[in-house]
Write an enzyme that holds these catalytic residues in place. Structure first.
Site, PDB file in Angstrom:
ATOM      1  N   PRO A  92     103.091  47.544  -7.729  1.00 30.35           N
ATOM      2  CA  PRO A  92     101.876  47.808  -6.935  1.00 30.35           C
ATOM      3  C   PRO A  92     101.127  49.045  -7.430  1.00 30.35           C
ATOM      4  O   PRO A  92      99.978  49.252  -7.073  1.00 30.35           O
ATOM      5  CB  PRO A  92     102.396  48.005  -5.505  1.00 30.35           C
ATOM      6  CG  PRO A  92     103.866  48.088  -5.592  1.00 30.35           C
ATOM      7  CD  PRO A  92     104.309  47.603  -6.926  1.00 30.35           C
ATOM      8  N   GLU A 119     113.524  50.162  -4.410  1.00 32.38           N
ATOM      9  CA  GLU A 119     112.366  51.041  -4.167  1.00 32.38           C
ATOM     10  C   GLU A 119     111.582  51.341  -5.427  1.00 32.38           C
ATOM     11  O   GLU A 119     110.442  51.781  -5.375  1.00 32.38           O
ATOM     12  CB  GLU A 119     112.829  52.357  -3.533  1.00 32.38           C
ATOM     13  CG  GLU A 119     113.449  52.193  -2.160  1.00 32.38           C
ATOM     14  CD  GLU A 119     112.539  51.446  -1.190  1.00 32.38           C
ATOM     15  OE1 GLU A 119     111.403  51.881  -1.003  1.00 32.38           O
ATOM     16  OE2 GLU A 119     112.988  50.417  -0.639  1.00 32.38           O
ATOM     17  N   ARG A 157      98.025  28.437 -17.750  1.00 30.53           N
ATOM     18  CA  ARG A 157      96.959  27.435 -17.625  1.00 30.53           C
ATOM     19  C   ARG A 157      95.823  27.679 -18.614  1.00 30.53           C
ATOM     20  O   ARG A 157      94.993  26.802 -18.829  1.00 30.53           O
ATOM     21  CB  ARG A 157      96.455  27.304 -16.186  1.00 30.53           C
ATOM     22  CG  ARG A 157      96.046  28.600 -15.543  1.00 30.53           C
ATOM     23  CD  ARG A 157      95.697  28.422 -14.074  1.00 30.53           C
ATOM     24  NE  ARG A 157      94.398  27.808 -13.900  1.00 30.53           N
ATOM     25  CZ  ARG A 157      94.185  26.575 -13.469  1.00 30.53           C
ATOM     26  NH1 ARG A 157      95.186  25.794 -13.145  1.00 30.53           N
ATOM     27  NH2 ARG A 157      92.965  26.108 -13.349  1.00 30.53           N
ATOM     28  N   ASP A 172      86.775  26.816 -13.582  1.00 33.65           N
ATOM     29  CA  ASP A 172      87.436  27.577 -12.526  1.00 33.65           C
ATOM     30  C   ASP A 172      86.568  28.718 -11.996  1.00 33.65           C
ATOM     31  O   ASP A 172      85.673  29.186 -12.690  1.00 33.65           O
ATOM     32  CB  ASP A 172      88.714  28.247 -13.077  1.00 33.65           C
ATOM     33  CG  ASP A 172      89.889  27.298 -13.106  1.00 33.65           C
ATOM     34  OD1 ASP A 172      89.786  26.221 -12.516  1.00 33.65           O
ATOM     35  OD2 ASP A 172      90.909  27.661 -13.717  1.00 33.65           O
TER      36      ASP A 172
HETATM   37  N1  ADE Z   1     105.867  44.448  -6.900  1.00 26.78           N
HETATM   38  C1  ADE Z   1     105.807  44.587  -5.582  1.00 26.78           C
HETATM   39  N2  ADE Z   1     104.567  44.443  -5.126  1.00 26.78           N
HETATM   40  C2  ADE Z   1     103.788  44.184  -6.209  1.00 26.78           C
HETATM   41  C3  ADE Z   1     102.406  43.939  -6.399  1.00 26.78           C
HETATM   42  N3  ADE Z   1     101.535  43.929  -5.399  1.00 26.78           N
HETATM   43  N4  ADE Z   1     101.967  43.710  -7.648  1.00 26.78           N
HETATM   44  C4  ADE Z   1     102.823  43.715  -8.690  1.00 26.78           C
HETATM   45  N5  ADE Z   1     104.135  43.952  -8.571  1.00 26.78           N
HETATM   46  C5  ADE Z   1     104.619  44.189  -7.341  1.00 26.78           C
END
Ligand code: ADE
Length: 250
Positions: A92, A119, A157, A172
């Site tokens: 994230p 974590e 794809r 797309d």
């Molecule tokens: N791992 C956990 N959440 C994630 C996300 N939103 N994007 C990429 N990897 C992740």
């Protein structure tokens, strides 16, 4: 394309490799997928892949050493094919994934993806072994497996021959920076709603213009940021303004 994935849950990737477009593309040999479990690279009796964080706090941190050995093996396998791959960690904290990024990655001969759990991962592993971090959105999942599969599905794809109809990836959403237009099939009337007449007309140029206009209207309503990010052609500007056709509720 040679894809190496490092994950504590390699069996999850059957969802990608055994079904639908991505399953058929694998059968056709458009990509090879090698799954590596970092647990195989542990050297203690408990086969530990994680430990408590220095400095305290909740959760566990993935150990650098087993991951480092796993990455080295993945890279060595690709190097046998003459490929020096990028190592990408799904996180994230990464750069948000876009269509342009998907296209760039799908053109590479090989890739190593690291799907982490817990974590996080010891920062020294990320600093020394990972080239790039990619996020699939501003929310947190329980691990990198689903994000890795999201990235791989979008890439696969795009591989030549992956889609039955050669044109469908071209049509797309996002390909021309716009959202996809609405689609209709039989019956001609459903729930009191008729298929837009122009689609039954057989007039290819009018259909093309109608679809482009729908894409423009939808994008303006739902994703004005996408419209603002690209210049409009003269035709697009005209279609966007044109109020003679009925605009759908979006
Ligand atoms: N791992 C956990 N959440 C994630 C996300 N939103 N994007 C990429 N990897 C992740």
């Amino acid at each position: 394309m040679q894809i190496e994935v490092i994950s504590l849950f390699p069996e999850m990737f059957a969802a990608l490799s055994d079904h639908g477009v991505t399953g058929r593309a694998k059968q056709r040999g458009l990509y090879q997928l090698t799954l590596t479990n970092p647990r195989q690279y542990t050297q203690d009796v408990h086969q530990s892949v994680d430990d408590r964080p220095y400095g305290g706090g909740p959760g566990m941190v993935m150990l650098a050493e087993p991951l480092s050995r796993a990455i080295a093996d993945c890279k060595a396998r690709l190097q046998l094919h003459g490929v020096t791959p990028k190592v990408i960690h799904l996180s994230p904290r990464g750069t948000p994934l876009t269509h342009e990024k998907v296209l760039a990655l799908s053109a590479l001969p090989g890739l190593v993806l690291l799907a982490s759990r817990y974590e996080g991962v010891d920062q020294r592993l990320l600093d020394t072994q990972v080239d790039e971090e990619i996020s699939i959105g501003d929310y947190v999942l329980s691990g990198g497996e689903l994000p890795a599969m999201v990235l791989l599905d979008a890439m696969i794809r795009q591989l030549p021959g992956a889609l039955g109809d050669a044109d469908s990836a071209q049509e797309d959403s996002f390909v021309n920076g716009l959202l996809d237009y609405p689609h209709y099939t039989r019956p001609e009337e459903f729930a009191g709603l008729k298929v837009p007449e122009v689609l039954l007309s057989g007039h290819h140029e009018k259909i093309r213009q109608w679809r482009l206009q729908q894409s423009l209207w939808l994008t303006r309503a739902k994703r004005p940021d996408l419209l603002a990010a690209r210049p409009l052609t003269k035709e697009e500007a005209r279609l966007l303004q044109d109020a003679t056709l009925q605009q759908r509720d979006v």
